[in-house]
Design an enzyme around this catalytic site. Sequence first.
Site, PDB file in Angstrom:
ATOM      1  N   CYS A 239       0.856  -1.184   0.000  1.00 31.35           N
ATOM      2  CA  CYS A 239       0.000   0.000   0.000  1.00 31.35           C
ATOM      3  C   CYS A 239       0.897   1.240   0.000  1.00 31.35           C
ATOM      4  CB  CYS A 239      -0.882  -0.013   1.243  1.00 31.35           C
ATOM      5  SG  CYS A 239      -1.981   1.394   1.352  1.00 31.35           S
TER       6      CYS A 239
ATOM      7  N   HIS B 188      -9.382  -3.829  -1.685  1.00 38.74           N
ATOM      8  CA  HIS B 188      -8.342  -3.053  -0.978  1.00 38.74           C
ATOM      9  C   HIS B 188      -8.726  -1.562  -0.958  1.00 38.74           C
ATOM     10  CE1 HIS B 188      -3.887  -2.149  -0.153  1.00 38.74           C
ATOM     11  NE2 HIS B 188      -4.402  -0.960  -0.411  1.00 38.74           N
ATOM     12  N   GLU B 189      -9.140  -1.040  -2.118  1.00 35.89           N
ATOM     13  CA  GLU B 189      -9.437   0.400  -2.193  1.00 35.89           C
ATOM     14  C   GLU B 189     -10.731   0.748  -1.442  1.00 35.89           C
ATOM     15  OE1 GLU B 189      -7.006   2.089  -3.010  1.00 35.89           O
ATOM     16  OE2 GLU B 189      -5.903   0.522  -4.061  1.00 35.89           O
TER      17      GLU B 189
ATOM     18  N   HIS C 135     -10.047   1.138   2.128  1.00 35.77           N
ATOM     19  CA  HIS C 135      -9.532   2.475   2.444  1.00 35.77           C
ATOM     20  C   HIS C 135     -10.670   3.451   2.749  1.00 35.77           C
ATOM     21  CE1 HIS C 135      -5.193   2.590   2.007  1.00 35.77           C
ATOM     22  NE2 HIS C 135      -5.228   1.949   0.860  1.00 35.77           N
TER      23      HIS C 135
HETATM   24 NI    NI Z   1      -3.660   0.995  -0.119  1.00 34.95          NI
END
Ligand code: NI
Length: 167
Positions: A92, A134-135, A138
């Site tokens: 990341c 993953h995004e 966030h």
């Molecule tokens: Ni990331």
Amino acid sequence: MAIYDIVKYPAAILRKKAKAVKDISGYQRDLLDSMVETMYNDEVTVGLAAQQVNLDIRLIVIDARDKVGLIKLINPVIKRVEGELVSMEEGCMSLPGITVSVFRSPKVVVEAKNERGQLIEIETEGFLARVLQHEIDHLNGKLIIDYLSLVKKALFSINYKLKRKLS
Ligand code: NI
């Protein structure tokens, strides 16, 4: 367009649940384009969420270097996941120098708005499915280190603070 600085852990904004985007105008499209430029500025980066460039809103950009290519999503939501969890090492931009083995669903269905404000659905699997998860993590204030066991997370936190002091 602009290349943004990347916000690094442990910045507070990375832990916030980002706000939904209400209107989609030239302003939001410009932000997305600058996020894309920032993502492409780093060869290995395949996705970026708005908090990583210090914007507290639900925008993500992805280019998993596959046939789908560039995706810009507004208010993305995971509608469905499928299949047995698969583990893979992830990095990341907000956690430089670290990779974490993360178990994720191999298939996802994501609903979002595109730049024109149209509701779209993306059904995909494999690497792109992983990057989407993953995004979207966030946007919900979740980072790859949250997938570590408690012991490993404690060790990470001590080491990371030490590294920051030394550098
Ligand atoms: Ni990331």
